[in-house]
Design an enzyme around this catalytic site. Sequence first.
Site, mmCIF file in Angstrom:
data_model
loop_
_atom_site.group_PDB
_atom_site.id
_atom_site.type_symbol
_atom_site.label_atom_id
_atom_site.label_comp_id
_atom_site.label_asym_id
_atom_site.label_seq_id
_atom_site.Cartn_x
_atom_site.Cartn_y
_atom_site.Cartn_z
ATOM 1 C CE LYS A 138 -3.500 2.508 2.654
ATOM 2 N NZ LYS A 138 -4.494 2.447 3.742
ATOM 3 C CG HIS A 266 -4.035 -51.738 -16.125
ATOM 4 N ND1 HIS A 266 -4.068 -50.807 -17.138
ATOM 5 C CD2 HIS A 266 -3.986 -52.950 -16.737
ATOM 6 C CE1 HIS A 266 -4.056 -51.424 -18.311
ATOM 7 N NE2 HIS A 266 -4.002 -52.724 -18.091
#
Length: 504
Positions: A138, A266
């Site tokens: 800021k 798999h």
Amino acid sequence: MEKRIETALLSIYDKTNLEPLARALHANGVQLYATGGTLDYVKGISLPVQDVSQVTGFPAILGGRVKTLHPKIFGGILAIRGNSTHEEEVLKHDIPLFDLVVVDLYPFEETLRNTADPVEIIEKIDIGGVSLIRAAAKNFHDVLVIPATHYYEQFLAEYISKQGSFSEIDRRKYAGYAFQLTARYDSLIADWFESPVEQINLHYEPKVKMRYGENPHQAATFFGNLQECFTQLHGKELSYNNLLDIDAAFRLIREFTAPTFAIIKHTNPCGIASRSTPLNAWEDALACDPISAFGGIIITNQDIPLTVAESLNEIFYEVLIAPHFSKEALELLSQKKNRILLKSKPVNLPGVVYRSCLNGLLMQEYDAGYTQPIDYQIVTTKKPAQNQFKDIIFGEKVCKHLKSNAIAIVYQEQLIGSGIGQTSRIDALNQAIHKAEAMGFILENATLVSDAFFPFTDGVRVANAAGIKLIIQPGGSVRDKEVIEYCEENGICMVFTGNRHFHH
């Protein structure tokens, strides 16, 4: 306007690569201020540093939850230089001004990947660090902010080239980085509170689009950074199915420290062996089931020299994963254009598992453990031979990576038969025995491991008929007594582990 950095506030979670930054600042006469662990680190590298608690006159409290949240710290960041009111208050309250704020936030995203514990997750929500970043961003007119460690290299290059001074354009650029980071950080936190599905699907970066999913008509995307896990050295683009098998391979191989090769098909290991040399481990892993190995994923925890590469080069597989390939091995294995070669990296895989389910998400802790020998419960008069304990440990590790219902038959740290994903335990057992016998293995001295208890005596009867005399199972069935009695009558050794390893 150019502003020279004369003071810096450091509040860093990950101190990796902090030393070059801190030394560069000190070398240019910058006064360093730091909190907690960062203070200890900077002192540890023998640099002068001011303790933030001496500035505030207040120690860190609440287990470190409150360290920097104090007017003297935020006043020193937010004070506008040249504003007479601000300057009067800074002098009145003896507030030091900070020209540079360096922060690294608590690793909230990493914590989400590694635990499902809400207490631990909440503790990794950074409050002070985010506040420091936002305050510095800021006030970018006067303060430069480095909001994360990955900006260090860029900052240092600019710091040296600009001789310690930065323009307002530079400070605004870093303020932009800061708000991008805090926006994403807050978004991750909000998603965790509101929607865990959105959290895992939308905020893992980067996103990699797959060629397709399990089948060509299915679209697929990977969310995450594969470069953290491996470097692809050769071959075609990885597929969705490849990644599932690679994940299974990584999770399996990390169970073993001896030279080990495993073949994944798999997501199930169809071959695995631990041996004294990588070549023997590979040859015996392949011998488990050379038919299923065709087109599989191979992983090892060993470097691959030319001798091993020559044997590996004789069969077809999709992916080979190893920590290192010798130059000659890489040249040979790269001759197959589509063969994927991956150099594995040490990686902490997530400790939680997510799966979409119905209209929501299932989450569980990963099944990371196995039974320690001291916790084995030998429930029969017959005891395992001393040399069989290695197979008990090896077998339980392998079995927990097989899809349930699962049976693993092992001998001398080699998988010789497996029953995978069957709807009954007796079917899994029959499949494992058939596989072992079809590959020419002798079952007489083998160890049989089941991922869950035997609900009836039928399973141990089949094992006994095949010549198996050592059975490992979790125990816990209402018919345990009947199963144990059958083992006693037939000279079978049975060991209870107390740990079920269902894997759906």
